[in-house]
Design an enzyme around this catalytic site. Structure first.
Site, PDB file in Angstrom:
ATOM      1  N   ASP A  56       0.839  -1.196   0.000  1.00  0.00           N
ATOM      2  CA  ASP A  56       0.000   0.000   0.000  1.00  0.00           C
ATOM      3  C   ASP A  56       0.874   1.246   0.000  1.00  0.00           C
ATOM      4  O   ASP A  56       2.072   1.172  -0.277  1.00  0.00           O
ATOM      5  CB  ASP A  56      -0.960  -0.022   1.197  1.00  0.00           C
ATOM      6  CG  ASP A  56      -0.233  -0.200   2.530  1.00  0.00           C
ATOM      7  OD1 ASP A  56       0.981   0.107   2.594  1.00  0.00           O
ATOM      8  OD2 ASP A  56      -0.868  -0.639   3.508  1.00  0.00           O
TER       9      ASP A  56
ATOM     10  N   HIS B  41       0.469  -8.493  -4.714  1.00  0.00           N
ATOM     11  CA  HIS B  41      -0.446  -7.506  -4.119  1.00  0.00           C
ATOM     12  C   HIS B  41       0.365  -6.247  -3.808  1.00  0.00           C
ATOM     13  O   HIS B  41       0.889  -6.073  -2.703  1.00  0.00           O
ATOM     14  CB  HIS B  41      -1.064  -8.094  -2.841  1.00  0.00           C
ATOM     15  CG  HIS B  41      -2.089  -7.209  -2.200  1.00  0.00           C
ATOM     16  ND1 HIS B  41      -3.437  -7.334  -2.441  1.00  0.00           N
ATOM     17  CD2 HIS B  41      -1.963  -6.185  -1.316  1.00  0.00           C
ATOM     18  CE1 HIS B  41      -4.099  -6.431  -1.725  1.00  0.00           C
ATOM     19  NE2 HIS B  41      -3.218  -5.723  -1.035  1.00  0.00           N
TER      20      HIS B  41
ATOM     21  N   ASP C 278      -1.035 -17.376  -6.549  1.00  0.00           N
ATOM     22  CA  ASP C 278      -0.582 -16.208  -7.314  1.00  0.00           C
ATOM     23  C   ASP C 278      -1.761 -15.332  -7.730  1.00  0.00           C
ATOM     24  O   ASP C 278      -1.944 -15.023  -8.907  1.00  0.00           O
ATOM     25  CB  ASP C 278       0.233 -16.638  -8.539  1.00  0.00           C
ATOM     26  CG  ASP C 278       1.051 -15.479  -9.130  1.00  0.00           C
ATOM     27  OD1 ASP C 278       1.153 -14.421  -8.470  1.00  0.00           O
ATOM     28  OD2 ASP C 278       1.574 -15.633 -10.246  1.00  0.00           O
TER      29      ASP C 278
ATOM     30  N   GLU D 275       1.426 -10.580  -0.897  1.00  0.00           N
ATOM     31  CA  GLU D 275       1.937  -9.239  -0.613  1.00  0.00           C
ATOM     32  C   GLU D 275       3.373  -9.292  -0.091  1.00  0.00           C
ATOM     33  O   GLU D 275       3.678 -10.038   0.829  1.00  0.00           O
ATOM     34  CB  GLU D 275       1.054  -8.528   0.413  1.00  0.00           C
ATOM     35  CG  GLU D 275       1.417  -7.069   0.612  1.00  0.00           C
ATOM     36  CD  GLU D 275       0.378  -6.308   1.428  1.00  0.00           C
ATOM     37  OE1 GLU D 275       0.405  -5.066   1.405  1.00  0.00           O
ATOM     38  OE2 GLU D 275      -0.467  -6.959   2.090  1.00  0.00           O
TER      39      GLU D 275
END
Length: 499
Positions: free
Chosen positions: A88, A416, A467, A476
């Protein structure tokens, strides 16, 4: 898979004369199972992909751009820089500080083996320690987070585009955060050791700040997620409390300063702070195992007799990971992977592997072994266990998949990670809005930007990895996964003559 499990057990249960061939301190004979040097290079490069702030001319991850250039401006504090912890656009101070502690420890223990990668590793540490200096610029205050996690997670956008609130959160005497402050002190102290010879003035600045921050952490006690729960939870709550960070921080300050004050602190407070707790999970939240290993070094290597009991505490943790001994408490998958938790399990694989190799180094120096329920375990055997874990991560597993992006022929393609999954600014100059990016999140297309060196959360207990970008538990990457891996890879690359 049963065969792989048997081979794993065979590798770690061989008599030490055979294990020495596999993982001795002296160079290995025969071909290496993996290109550990290449993996080392990539594991350090990953940190450049996580950078926040104004990128330098030396930036090698060219698809990233400047971001977060006004961080801290809302409260008139410069908080530009540092790292995004994972996929993020948040700067979470607790895992960021731990990542820097572990990256610095990797350099402290194995930097002498890194050769051409040493400067890159130092640069990665400095990018983080510079930020931590900014975050601790005001006495009795640590700025512990930049960004509103709930708002950030409601968007899927590049860091270069982000327009979510960059709210700043802090701990201070009225909102104590002993855990995050003591971890920050540990990171600053560990980083000071990295620069002690190459930049003594910077090292002195780091250790002076570490002392001040630790004093604040110890004086104003409290768990940071108590008052800041709506903002830091459920992302990085401090589940284990702050006692482990106080012991960990004191251990790092003792190592960085050799000041007997910190030795006395450890002796007087160790038991109260949980030195002998049997928690065998070492990661961004719980530091007890790392503290035990670090303090045991003072006894094993520096002969500080007053800390003799920490050899037993460290042995207890190490023995919990040795298969086939009466003290084995660790779960392994059928393919041989150490398995602690389903969410980002690879962080425990890399941190445990690092501690195994580091403790093996201390034991070898002191010509000592570990007694695991009466079974003598040598440094070579600990190295064999660690190497098997790293090999699994790099592709020696039932899926034949490397869990490091960009290493090997088969690796995760749909991680991710916002910046990696969206077109770069160079490829797509127009802004990509908050909700527009979700098309990429749920797409089955490979990420357009390869985040080389990123290690993902890893497979599940059945050694399977789908995946899928939306599967953040397994797909992630995070800075605290890579940080201890850097040291482990440096050791392995050197031991096979690749460095």
């Amino acid at each position: 898979m049963a065969l792989l499990r048997c081979l794993f057990l065979l590798a770690v249960l061989l008599p030490h004369r055979n294990a020495a061939v596999v993982a001795a301190a002296s160079p290995h004979h025969g071909p290496a199972p993996h290109d550990y040097r290449d993996a080392l290079t990539k594991s350090i490069l990953f940190f450049e992909g996580q950078r926040s702030g104004k990128l330098p001319p030396s930036q090698r991850v060219s698809w990233r751009g400047d971001s977060g250039l006004s961080d801290g401006s809302s409260i008139k504090v410069d908080l530009v820089g540092g790292y995004y912890d994972a996929g993020d656009n948040m700067k979470f101070g607790f895992p960021l500080a731990f990542s820097m502690t572990m990256l610095a420890w990797s350099v402290v223990e194995f930097g002498g083996l890194m050769k051409g990668e040493l400067q890159h590793a130092r640069d990665a540490v400095r990018w983080g320690s510079d930020y931590l200096l900014k975050a601790t610029a005001h006495p009795d205050t640590v700025y512990v987070q930049v960004g509103d996690a709930n708002r950030d997670h409601a968007c899927w956008e590049r860091p270069e585009d982000m327009d979510t609130p960059r709210t700043v959160y802090k701990v201070d005497p009225s909102t104590p955060g002993t855990d995050v402050a003591a971890e920050t002190a540990a990171a600053l102290a560990a980083a000071s050791l990295v620069f002690r010879k190459s930049d003594p003035a910077y090292a002195s600045r780091l250790v002076a700040r570490a002392k001040r921050v630790f004093e604040f952490a110890d004086k104003h006690r409290g768990t940071y997620s108590t008052r800041l729960s709506p903002y830091v939870c459920p992302y990085y709550c401090s589940y284990s409390g702050y006692q482990d960070e106080l012991l960990w921080g004191a251990a790092w300050l003792h190592r960085a300063t050799k000041n007997p004050t910190y030795l006395s602190y450890i002796q007087m407070n160790g038991q109260v702070l949980g030195a002998d707790e049997q928690d065998n999970t070492f990661g961004w939240d719980n530091k007890h195992a790392g503290a035990r290993i670090l303090i045991a070094k003072a006894f094993l290597v520096q002969k500080v007799a007053a800390l003799h009991e920490y050899k037993g505490h460290a042995d207890s943790f190490i023995c919990s990971m040795v298969p086939g001994t009466p003290t084995d408490q660790t779960q392994y998958t059928r393919g041989g992977l150490l398995f602690k938790l389903s969410d980002s399990n690879m962080q425990y694989v890399t941190s445990s592997s690092f501690l195994l190799l580091t403790y093996a180094k201390y034991l070898a120096f002191s010509k000592t072994t570990v007694s695991c329920g009466g079974a003598a375990v040598t440094p070579a055997r600990l190295r064999a266990i660690a190497r098997q874990q790293v090999d699994y991560l790099l592709g020696s597993n039932p899926m034949g998949m490397s869990y490091m992006v960009g290493y090997g022929a088969k690796y995760p393609r749909r991680i991710h990670h916002r910046a990696s999954s969206l077109p770069s600014v160079a490829a797509h100059p127009a802004r990509i809005g908050c909700s527009q990016g979700f098309t990429a999140l749920y797409s089955g297309v490979a990420n357009p930007n390869v985040l080389v060196g990123a290690v993902v959360g890893g497979p599940n207990l059945q050694d399977q990895f789908p995946d899928q970008r939306s599967d953040h538990e397994h797909s992630e990457p995070a800075t605290y996964i890579n940080a201890p891996l850097v040291g482990a890879l440096a050791y392995l690359a050197h031991s096979y003559g690749q460095l």
